[in-house]
Scaffold this motif. Structure first.
Motif, PDB file in Angstrom:
ATOM      1  N   UNK A 143       0.859  -1.195   0.000  1.00 43.74           N
ATOM      2  CA  UNK A 143       0.000   0.000   0.000  1.00 43.74           C
ATOM      3  C   UNK A 143       0.890   1.238   0.000  1.00 43.74           C
ATOM      4  N   UNK A 144       0.469   2.238  -0.716  1.00 45.32           N
ATOM      5  CA  UNK A 144       1.301   3.449  -0.827  1.00 45.32           C
ATOM      6  C   UNK A 144       0.370   4.644  -0.797  1.00 45.32           C
ATOM      7  N   UNK A 145       0.542   5.470   0.202  1.00 41.54           N
ATOM      8  CA  UNK A 145      -0.305   6.652   0.345  1.00 41.54           C
ATOM      9  C   UNK A 145       0.519   7.877  -0.025  1.00 41.54           C
ATOM     10  N   UNK A 146      -0.004   8.664  -0.944  1.00 35.49           N
ATOM     11  CA  UNK A 146       0.707   9.868  -1.361  1.00 35.49           C
ATOM     12  C   UNK A 146      -0.223  11.071  -1.219  1.00 35.49           C
ATOM     13  N   UNK A 147       0.305  12.138  -0.681  1.00 37.98           N
ATOM     14  CA  UNK A 147      -0.493  13.353  -0.510  1.00 37.98           C
ATOM     15  C   UNK A 147       0.298  14.558  -0.988  1.00 37.98           C
ATOM     16  N   UNK A 148      -0.418  15.494  -1.580  1.00 38.46           N
ATOM     17  CA  UNK A 148       0.201  16.744  -2.006  1.00 38.46           C
ATOM     18  C   UNK A 148      -0.567  17.894  -1.341  1.00 38.46           C
ATOM     19  N   UNK A 149       0.178  18.835  -0.821  1.00 34.56           N
ATOM     20  CA  UNK A 149      -0.459  19.993  -0.173  1.00 34.56           C
ATOM     21  C   UNK A 149       0.169  21.257  -0.739  1.00 34.56           C
ATOM     22  N   UNK A 150      -0.675  22.140  -1.209  1.00 37.60           N
ATOM     23  CA  UNK A 150      -0.199  23.412  -1.767  1.00 37.60           C
ATOM     24  C   UNK A 150      -0.632  24.538  -0.842  1.00 37.60           C
ATOM     25  N   UNK A 151       0.283  25.459  -0.650  1.00 38.71           N
ATOM     26  CA  UNK A 151      -0.027  26.637   0.166  1.00 38.71           C
ATOM     27  C   UNK A 151       0.490  27.869  -0.561  1.00 38.71           C
ATOM     28  N   UNK A 152      -0.382  28.863  -0.756  1.00 42.05           N
ATOM     29  CA  UNK A 152       0.029  30.103  -1.434  1.00 42.05           C
ATOM     30  C   UNK A 152      -0.701  31.257  -0.795  1.00 42.05           C
ATOM     31  N   UNK A 153       0.051  32.245  -0.389  1.00 38.65           N
ATOM     32  CA  UNK A 153      -0.558  33.405   0.260  1.00 38.65           C
ATOM     33  C   UNK A 153      -0.586  34.550  -0.733  1.00 38.65           C
ATOM     34  N   UNK A 154      -1.753  35.187  -0.863  1.00 40.37           N
ATOM     35  CA  UNK A 154      -1.857  36.308  -1.797  1.00 40.37           C
ATOM     36  C   UNK A 154      -0.924  37.434  -1.378  1.00 40.37           C
ATOM     37  N   UNK A 155      -0.257  38.056  -2.372  1.00 40.08           N
ATOM     38  CA  UNK A 155       0.542  39.237  -2.031  1.00 40.08           C
ATOM     39  C   UNK A 155      -0.376  40.327  -1.483  1.00 40.08           C
ATOM     40  N   UNK A 156       0.155  41.252  -0.715  1.00 40.22           N
ATOM     41  CA  UNK A 156      -0.670  42.224   0.026  1.00 40.22           C
ATOM     42  C   UNK A 156      -1.643  43.002  -0.810  1.00 40.22           C
ATOM     43  N   UNK A 157      -1.192  43.581  -1.955  1.00 39.96           N
ATOM     44  CA  UNK A 157      -2.097  44.431  -2.736  1.00 39.96           C
ATOM     45  C   UNK A 157      -3.224  43.597  -3.346  1.00 39.96           C
ATOM     46  N   UNK A 158      -2.901  42.410  -3.767  1.00 32.20           N
ATOM     47  CA  UNK A 158      -3.938  41.540  -4.332  1.00 32.20           C
ATOM     48  C   UNK A 158      -4.928  41.169  -3.240  1.00 32.20           C
ATOM     49  N   UNK A 159      -4.407  40.916  -2.057  1.00 34.50           N
ATOM     50  CA  UNK A 159      -5.273  40.533  -0.929  1.00 34.50           C
ATOM     51  C   UNK A 159      -6.227  41.665  -0.587  1.00 34.50           C
ATOM     52  N   UNK A 160      -5.687  42.896  -0.611  1.00 37.97           N
ATOM     53  CA  UNK A 160      -6.522  44.054  -0.275  1.00 37.97           C
ATOM     54  C   UNK A 160      -7.665  44.161  -1.276  1.00 37.97           C
ATOM     55  N   UNK A 161      -7.330  44.008  -2.578  1.00 41.35           N
ATOM     56  CA  UNK A 161      -8.361  44.112  -3.614  1.00 41.35           C
ATOM     57  C   UNK A 161      -9.385  43.004  -3.446  1.00 41.35           C
ATOM     58  N   UNK A 162      -8.900  41.823  -3.109  1.00 44.93           N
ATOM     59  CA  UNK A 162      -9.811  40.681  -2.933  1.00 44.93           C
ATOM     60  C   UNK A 162     -10.774  40.965  -1.784  1.00 44.93           C
ATOM     61  N   UNK A 163     -10.246  41.558  -0.713  1.00 45.21           N
ATOM     62  CA  UNK A 163     -11.099  41.859   0.441  1.00 45.21           C
ATOM     63  C   UNK A 163     -12.124  42.901   0.044  1.00 45.21           C
ATOM     64  N   UNK A 164     -11.711  43.907  -0.723  1.00 47.94           N
ATOM     65  CA  UNK A 164     -12.642  44.953  -1.145  1.00 47.94           C
ATOM     66  C   UNK A 164     -13.746  44.370  -2.008  1.00 47.94           C
ATOM     67  N   UNK A 165     -13.375  43.376  -2.816  1.00 49.14           N
ATOM     68  CA  UNK A 165     -14.389  42.732  -3.655  1.00 49.14           C
ATOM     69  C   UNK A 165     -15.387  41.973  -2.820  1.00 49.14           C
ATOM     70  N   UNK A 166     -14.876  41.339  -1.764  1.00 47.99           N
ATOM     71  CA  UNK A 166     -15.750  40.499  -0.952  1.00 47.99           C
ATOM     72  C   UNK A 166     -16.616  41.346  -0.027  1.00 47.99           C
ATOM     73  N   UNK A 167     -16.058  42.426   0.491  1.00 49.91           N
ATOM     74  CA  UNK A 167     -16.805  43.269   1.432  1.00 49.91           C
ATOM     75  C   UNK A 167     -17.017  44.633   0.828  1.00 49.91           C
ATOM     76  N   UNK A 168     -18.130  44.813   0.073  1.00 53.22           N
ATOM     77  CA  UNK A 168     -18.343  46.102  -0.578  1.00 53.22           C
ATOM     78  C   UNK A 168     -18.544  47.206   0.443  1.00 53.22           C
TER      79      UNK A 168
END
Lengths: 422, 259
Positions: free
Chosen positions: B233-258
């Motif tokens: 038996x062979x169990x394989x898992x992949x985990x990706x983690x990516x944090x939005x850069x600050x300016x993109x994050x700010x825009x994303x928040x503005x989009x979500x919270x008008x």
């Protein structure tokens, strides 16, 4: 504003944190200990954690009134720990006296009493001037009696009386003096065995109720790399090697493995080995760092190993520490995300574990269980409120005295969350 | 694509101590002074140049000498887990649980029944090409603000028997993999690999598609784990983690919270 925890993730952290020991100190004490450790040059987070619990309970909380029995193998760091206890007493208990050490093994015959208690001029042949004695020199400070187990039985009796009454009379004097020093009895021997052999008094052991036993080096696994790095840098500094940054990560892992494999007890020995390696390599010119293949000959020779088995040590450490690592990282993250202290979360997790244990063990005694839930609910209430101060906590509930908890209740809950109280 | 393999302990330490800066330089050259500021000192920059990781361009800017770096663990397993693997896993798991819009976190897992030869060559034959594909994506021209993406690949023959369903399962798999990797006899039966690269949102999306295609190919080629199978038996898992850069994050928040 109420801050809510993500309960699923919080429960995951609670589950994982069972392996963690509950911290008992306030942030203020931790800072004091950290300052004291820095001042005396103590290296090793693991030892510091161990000592923080021990010194708090055996020295600080007892206000230094109980005699401390400090034991541990040769080279484990008793001198350093005595210095730390002294510094801590200075910072926590406002003591202003000196740290004075008397090595009992170096005393000639019949010298213990005169050296410890002092003497007047002419009290005995050779007493050509007054000597105040080590007990007096340590007034308001700390008196360390190193290798006290080497005292002959007659002197042990005198020491026993002194420890009991804290009074003494310098030889040739009629004046009785009081000793208010924190007294530390240090030994690298197994005192129980000496008692059995008849060379050490049992009641002298009993007269030192605050017992601290230092672990041997190989039990301080987490500290070995840090210590080795410190010793390498010290040696590099002695050589004025500006580019030298110490040991590579792999070399540090090898040192760890060698110490654990060989069961090395002494920090002093580790220092010798590392310094020897640095000075030997410096003959051909010290590079940026010492790599594992360069260090291996010194390690195998000094620790008497045919080969360093890193794999075995790695596996053992993963088995022992993986869950602890995960809980530490998760608790740190949760505390950061919710802007509460790790200790507060720790207390909450610990209280939950106690409650679950009580119920699991069938001890459903209502009063006891409800005491635990009472503590839990207080800590949880504080965390949910997001308060950092007692005033903030009170205001969370309202703006009138009728709505707020009383100051004494807020104070109690504050200490439940941040204080030393159980 | 040029991939530099690092075997030296000193170079390994240098990379680990300044990973974020090196990743930035892998994106493209930077002015010398800016590089010195990022690295902390002229002496550190000189060390990078001395060890062939960085070089000076004709215009004086500092650039990475290759498009990617491959290195094997040169430290104790616990130190590696503590410094590198567990914090990355914890960030990913937490983000997934929290639905943090500023973080992309995905976990995929599979369990297969495989012959030992395939398991022991999995890292080189199957995982390495995926990593090289992702590195190639990270080297595409940037179309937006970039941030660090970490991909963890964890596999073991002694992990959980079922698919990775919870955080505890994934960490248990990581523990099993680290125990196997710590032992020379069982090392080849486990994978504990991390890829760090700088990605903008478009490259990240492409990376996730690539990972999912890769998994689909594995699904076609291999059978799922079976209890009575003679294979391992062979169990394989992949985990990706990516944090939005600050300016993109700010825009994303503005989009979500008008407002």
């Amino acid at each position: 504003m109420v801050r809510y925890f993500e309960l699923d993730h919080f429960w995951f952290v609670v589950t994982k944190s069972r392996v963690m020991k509950m911290p008992t100190q306030t942030d203020a004490f931790k800072e004091t200990l950290s300052s004291a450790a820095k001042a005396v040059g103590l290296v090793g987070a693991e030892l510091q954690t161990f000592l923080s619990r021990e010194l708090l309970s055996k020295v600080v909380l007892r206000k230094g009134r109980d005699v401390v029995l400090l034991t541990g193998p040769t080279g484990a760091g008793k001198e350093m720990v005595s210095a730390l206890a002294h510094k801590l007493a200075e910072l926590s208990l406002n003591r202003t006296g000196r740290l004075v050490e008397l090595n009992c093994a170096n005393l000639g015959a019949n010298m213990f009493e005169s050296q410890l208690f002092g003497y007047r001029r002419g009290a005995f042949t050779g007493a050509d001037r007054d000597f105040e004695g080590f007990a007096c020199q340590a007034r308001g400070g700390t008196l360390v009696l190193d290798e006290f187990q080497s005292l002959p039985l007659e002197d042990q009796a005198k020491l026993l009386r002194f420890l009991g009454e804290r009074e003494y009379r310098p030889l040739g004097s009629t004046q009785t003096k009081q000793c208010d020093a924190i007294i530390v009895l240090a030994s690298n021997q197994q005192l129980d065995k000496l008692v059995e052999a008849g060379s050490f008094r049992r009641d002298l052991l009993d007269r030192a109720p605050a017992k601290i036993t230092l672990p041997p080096l190989y039990e301080r696994k987490g500290d070995v790399a840090e210590l080795a790095q410190k010793f390498a840098l010290e040696a590099g500094h002695d050589l004025e090697a500006e580019e030298f940054y110490g040991l590579t990560r792999r070399a540090k892992a090898d040192v760890e493995a060698a110490v654990i494999q060989s069961g090395e007890i002494s920090v002093r020995k580790l220092r010798e080995v590392i310094r020897d390696a640095v000075f030997t390599l410096a003959v051909d010119g010290l590079g940026e760092a010492i790599e594992s293949h360069q260090l291996e000959p010194s390690l195998t020779q000094h620790f008497r190993l045919t080969q360093i088995n890193r794999a075995l040590v790695d596996q053992a450490q993963v088995e022992e520490n993986f869950d602890l690592l995960v809980s530490r990282v998760e608790l740190e993250k949760l505390a950061q995300d919710h802007e509460v202290t790790e200790d507060s979360l720790h207390k909450l997790c610990s209280a939950i574990h106690s409650l679950i244990d009580d119920l699991d063990e069938g001890d459903k005694h209502y009063r006891r269980v409800s005491e635990r839930t009472h503590r839990l609910s207080k800590v949880a209430l504080w965390l949910v409120s997001g308060a950092k101060t007692q005033a903030e906590f009170r205001r969370f509930f309202g703006s009138t005295n009728f709505e707020m908890p009383t100051k004494s209740v807020a104070h109690q809950i504050y200490h439940e969350v941040y204080g030393r109280g159980a | 694509m040029t991939l530099q393999t690092v075997d030296s302990e000193i170079v390994y330490d240098l990379i680990q101590d300044h990973l974020d800066v090196l990743l930035t330089l892998l994106e493209g050259p930077k002015p010398r002074q800016a590089t010195v500021e990022l690295l902390g000192s002229e002496a550190t920059l000189n060390r990078f140049i001395k060890h062939g990781l960085l070089s000076a361009c004709e215009d004086g800017r500092i650039q990475a000498t290759s498009e990617g770096i491959r290195q094997s663990r040169q430290e104790g397993m616990m130190s590696f887990l503590e410094r590198y693997i567990v914090p990355a896993l914890a960030s990913g798991l937490d983000a997934q649980a929290a639905d943090d819009i500023n973080v992309i976190a995905n976990v995929w897992s599979r369990t297969f029944s495989l012959p030992v030869e395939i398991i022991e060559n999995c890292r080189e034959d199957l995982v390495q090409p995926l990593l090289e594909d992702l590195l190639a994506i990270s080297n595409l021209p940037s179309t937006g603000e970039s941030s660090r993406m970490s991909l963890m690949v964890v596999a073991s023959t002694t992990g959980p028997e079922n698919l990775i369903d919870t955080e505890i399962d994934l960490l248990q798999l990581a523990k099993s993999a680290s125990l196997q990797r710590a032992n020379p006899e069982s090392r080849a039966r486990a994978i504990l690999t991390q890829l760090d690269a700088i990605m903008d949102p478009q490259r990240l999306e492409k990376s996730i598609e690539t990972i999912e295609s890769w998994l689909a190919r594995l699904d076609k080629e291999f059978t799922p784990s079976q209890k009575e199978s003679m294979q391992e038996p062979y169990c394989i898992a992949l985990a990706v983690h990516w944090r939005r850069p600050e300016t993109v994050a700010r825009e994303a928040v503005e989009m979500v919270e008008p407002c």
